[in-house]
Design a protein around this motif. Structure first.
Motif, PDB file in Angstrom:
ATOM      1  N   UNK A  99       0.882  -1.377   0.240  1.00 46.59           N
ATOM      2  CA  UNK A  99      -0.266  -0.157   0.565  1.00 46.59           C
ATOM      3  C   UNK A  99       0.436   1.367   0.016  1.00 46.59           C
ATOM      4  N   UNK A 100       0.770   2.256  -0.928  1.00 47.65           N
ATOM      5  CA  UNK A 100       1.205   3.156  -0.650  1.00 47.65           C
ATOM      6  C   UNK A 100       0.334   4.815  -1.104  1.00 47.65           C
ATOM      7  N   UNK A 101       1.696   5.318  -1.374  1.00 51.08           N
ATOM      8  CA  UNK A 101       0.863   6.970  -0.896  1.00 51.08           C
ATOM      9  C   UNK A 101       0.840   7.456  -2.657  1.00 51.08           C
ATOM     10  N   UNK A 102      -0.318   8.299  -3.148  1.00 54.40           N
ATOM     11  CA  UNK A 102      -0.430   8.729  -4.777  1.00 54.40           C
ATOM     12  C   UNK A 102       0.244   9.937  -4.595  1.00 54.40           C
ATOM     13  N   UNK A 103      -0.792  10.383  -3.877  1.00 47.95           N
ATOM     14  CA  UNK A 103      -0.466  11.872  -3.759  1.00 47.95           C
ATOM     15  C   UNK A 103       0.710  12.164  -2.114  1.00 47.95           C
ATOM     16  N   UNK A 104       0.346  13.883  -2.086  1.00 47.69           N
ATOM     17  CA  UNK A 104       0.386  13.942  -0.817  1.00 47.69           C
ATOM     18  C   UNK A 104      -0.112  13.403   0.326  1.00 47.69           C
ATOM     19  N   UNK A 105      -0.891  12.923   1.369  1.00 52.43           N
ATOM     20  CA  UNK A 105      -1.741  12.835   2.215  1.00 52.43           C
ATOM     21  C   UNK A 105      -1.492  12.931   3.721  1.00 52.43           C
ATOM     22  N   UNK A 175     -21.212  19.658  -6.720  1.00 57.10           N
ATOM     23  CA  UNK A 175     -21.951  19.911  -8.313  1.00 57.10           C
ATOM     24  C   UNK A 175     -20.770  19.000  -9.394  1.00 57.10           C
ATOM     25  N   UNK A 176     -20.917  17.753  -8.950  1.00 60.07           N
ATOM     26  CA  UNK A 176     -20.006  17.159 -10.211  1.00 60.07           C
ATOM     27  C   UNK A 176     -18.818  17.131 -10.499  1.00 60.07           C
ATOM     28  N   UNK A 177     -17.743  17.706  -9.750  1.00 59.10           N
ATOM     29  CA  UNK A 177     -16.601  18.199  -9.558  1.00 59.10           C
ATOM     30  C   UNK A 177     -15.707  17.688  -7.890  1.00 59.10           C
ATOM     31  N   UNK A 178     -14.637  16.618  -9.000  1.00 60.91           N
ATOM     32  CA  UNK A 178     -13.761  16.430  -7.192  1.00 60.91           C
ATOM     33  C   UNK A 178     -12.239  16.702  -7.774  1.00 60.91           C
ATOM     34  N   UNK A 179     -11.519  16.601  -6.680  1.00 63.18           N
ATOM     35  CA  UNK A 179     -10.046  16.160  -6.922  1.00 63.18           C
ATOM     36  C   UNK A 179      -9.233  15.227  -6.985  1.00 63.18           C
ATOM     37  N   UNK A 180      -8.556  15.136  -8.056  1.00 62.74           N
ATOM     38  CA  UNK A 180      -8.320  13.616  -8.305  1.00 62.74           C
ATOM     39  C   UNK A 180      -7.110  13.560  -8.763  1.00 62.74           C
ATOM     40  N   UNK A 181      -6.165  13.794  -7.603  1.00 59.70           N
ATOM     41  CA  UNK A 181      -4.890  13.601  -7.746  1.00 59.70           C
ATOM     42  C   UNK A 181      -3.726  12.495  -8.317  1.00 59.70           C
ATOM     43  N   UNK A 182      -4.193  12.023  -8.976  1.00 60.26           N
ATOM     44  CA  UNK A 182      -3.290  10.771  -9.792  1.00 60.26           C
ATOM     45  C   UNK A 182      -2.436  10.851 -11.016  1.00 60.26           C
ATOM     46  N   UNK A 183      -1.416  10.215 -11.330  1.00 64.81           N
ATOM     47  CA  UNK A 183      -1.344  10.914 -12.578  1.00 64.81           C
ATOM     48  C   UNK A 183      -0.885  10.195 -13.809  1.00 64.81           C
ATOM     49  N   UNK A 184      -1.012  10.176 -14.819  1.00 67.75           N
ATOM     50  CA  UNK A 184      -1.432   9.694 -15.946  1.00 67.75           C
ATOM     51  C   UNK A 184      -0.505   7.520 -16.050  1.00 67.75           C
ATOM     52  N   UNK A 185       0.521   8.748 -15.343  1.00 65.73           N
ATOM     53  CA  UNK A 185       1.249   7.181 -15.151  1.00 65.73           C
ATOM     54  C   UNK A 185       0.494   6.079 -14.385  1.00 65.73           C
ATOM     55  N   UNK A 186       0.126   6.189 -13.259  1.00 70.40           N
ATOM     56  CA  UNK A 186      -0.249   5.752 -11.904  1.00 70.40           C
ATOM     57  C   UNK A 186      -1.896   5.288 -12.604  1.00 70.40           C
ATOM     58  N   UNK A 187      -2.452   6.270 -13.606  1.00 71.74           N
ATOM     59  CA  UNK A 187      -3.829   5.789 -14.421  1.00 71.74           C
ATOM     60  C   UNK A 187      -3.301   4.485 -15.213  1.00 71.74           C
ATOM     61  N   UNK A 188      -2.630   4.783 -15.536  1.00 69.14           N
ATOM     62  CA  UNK A 188      -2.218   3.569 -17.104  1.00 69.14           C
ATOM     63  C   UNK A 188      -1.735   2.203 -16.423  1.00 69.14           C
ATOM     64  N   UNK A 215      -5.991  20.859 -14.116  1.00 65.11           N
ATOM     65  CA  UNK A 215      -4.776  19.918 -13.022  1.00 65.11           C
ATOM     66  C   UNK A 215      -5.301  18.867 -12.173  1.00 65.11           C
ATOM     67  N   UNK A 216      -5.972  19.314 -10.830  1.00 65.82           N
ATOM     68  CA  UNK A 216      -5.993  17.582 -10.494  1.00 65.82           C
ATOM     69  C   UNK A 216      -7.572  18.028 -10.292  1.00 65.82           C
ATOM     70  N   UNK A 217      -8.181  18.704 -10.825  1.00 70.23           N
ATOM     71  CA  UNK A 217      -9.483  18.890 -10.665  1.00 70.23           C
ATOM     72  C   UNK A 217     -10.299  18.329 -11.621  1.00 70.23           C
ATOM     73  N   UNK A 218     -11.181  17.014 -11.775  1.00 70.84           N
ATOM     74  CA  UNK A 218     -12.302  16.563 -13.236  1.00 70.84           C
ATOM     75  C   UNK A 218     -13.427  16.962 -12.379  1.00 70.84           C
ATOM     76  N   UNK A 219     -14.528  17.518 -13.403  1.00 75.81           N
ATOM     77  CA  UNK A 219     -15.633  17.530 -13.241  1.00 75.81           C
ATOM     78  C   UNK A 219     -16.736  17.012 -14.452  1.00 75.81           C
ATOM     79  N   UNK A 220     -17.300  16.031 -13.405  1.00 74.39           N
ATOM     80  CA  UNK A 220     -18.143  15.062 -14.705  1.00 74.39           C
ATOM     81  C   UNK A 220     -19.532  15.628 -15.423  1.00 74.39           C
ATOM     82  N   UNK A 221     -18.809  16.164 -16.936  1.00 70.98           N
ATOM     83  CA  UNK A 221     -21.046  16.606 -17.451  1.00 70.98           C
ATOM     84  C   UNK A 221     -21.641  16.291 -17.775  1.00 70.98           C
ATOM     85  N   UNK A 222     -22.105  14.667 -18.079  1.00 70.12           N
ATOM     86  CA  UNK A 222     -22.518  14.660 -18.543  1.00 70.12           C
ATOM     87  C   UNK A 222     -21.819  13.018 -17.666  1.00 70.12           C
ATOM     88  N   UNK A 223     -22.637  12.665 -16.841  1.00 70.25           N
ATOM     89  CA  UNK A 223     -23.157  11.847 -15.545  1.00 70.25           C
ATOM     90  C   UNK A 223     -23.708  10.035 -16.611  1.00 70.25           C
TER      91      UNK A 223
END
Length: 245
Positions: A99-105, A175-188, A215-223
């Motif tokens: 188990x590891x941190x992805x972002x500052x935790x 409002x459908x927006x959340x912080x996603x502090x995950x890099x594209x390498x980690x998503x991969x 940045x690290x913010x993701x908004x869902x426009x069409x749920x």
């Protein structure tokens, strides 16, 4: 500064999957939790460790991962505030994953001895923790299905849907927006694709009008559209509905 007290965040998460009584909430609110800050990409526990405490995610994201003999990493779960990613260590004495941190935790640590004591005294709290581990297993099954049978575009859409629902449970979506502090390498490493492919998939999701990111913010426009793209059914997350577990 934490948006919720450590104990309150844990209680809120558990109550999203299990009904707690006033007495049980009080017992959990009095649990001693040692709060510690961690850097990104820092192991919390490793394969082969014999932990004596469980960690509660208070801020940031963590991941559960395995390494192949060649050193290739597969992320098998992300954990968000309110989650206890190594709860199984209460009964499995040797860690079979890291188990590891992805972002500052900010993490809270609860001694196994303390958890065993309240589980012995309060069987329904034991049931709540048991349900938590069963939900984790359900998420693993869903991820395995995605990696084996969904295309990368659909896997990414599904992951974003899942994280939105899990973050909503602890009040971290607005409002459908959340912080996603995950890099594209980690998503991969999570969806089983290359970093280049993940970048392309995220561009496609934006071009299709399903999400917006800054940045690290993701908004869902069409749920509804994102759920359809990800073949997402939240059943496997086993959230309580209308007061029922």
């Amino acid at each position: 500064m934490l948006a919720h007290s450590p104990n309150g965040l844990m209680i809120r998460k558990l109550e999203s999957i299990f009904p707690l009584s006033d007495e049980e909430r009080q017992v959990l609110s009095e649990l001693p939790i040692q709060v510690t800050a961690f850097r990104p990409d820092q192991d919390i526990v490793r394969v082969g460790d014999h932990p004596f405490q469980c960690c509660l995610v208070l801020q940031g994201f963590t991941c559960v991962y395995k390494l192949t003999a060649e050193g290739k990493r597969q992320i098998v779960a992300f954990h968000v505030p309110g989650d206890i990613p190594d709860l199984q260590s209460l009964h499995l004495k040797v860690m079979d994953n890291s188990v590891a941190t992805v972002s500052p935790c900010t993490l809270g640590f609860i001694p196994h001895e303390t958890l065993h004591d309240i589980c012995n005294r309060y069987p329904r709290i034991t049931a709540a923790f048991w349900r938590e581990t069963l939900v984790d297993a359900s998420i693993f099954r869903e991820w395995m299905t995605g990696i084996g049978r969904r295309e990368a575009y659909n896997r990414m859409a599904h992951l974003l849907c899942e994280l939105k629902v899990r973050l909503e449970a602890v009040g971290l979506v607005e409002d459908g927006t959340f912080d996603l502090p995950i890099t594209q390498a980690e998503l991969a490493d999570a969806v089983g694709a290359s970093t280049v492919h993940v970048n392309r998939v995220l561009q496609e999701l934006r071009a299709d009008g399903l999400i917006r990111s800054k940045g690290t913010q993701v908004s869902i426009l069409d749920w509804a559209g994102l759920k359809a793209a990800g073949d997402f059914d939240p059943l496997y997350l086993h959230r309580r509905r209308d007061g029922n577990a």
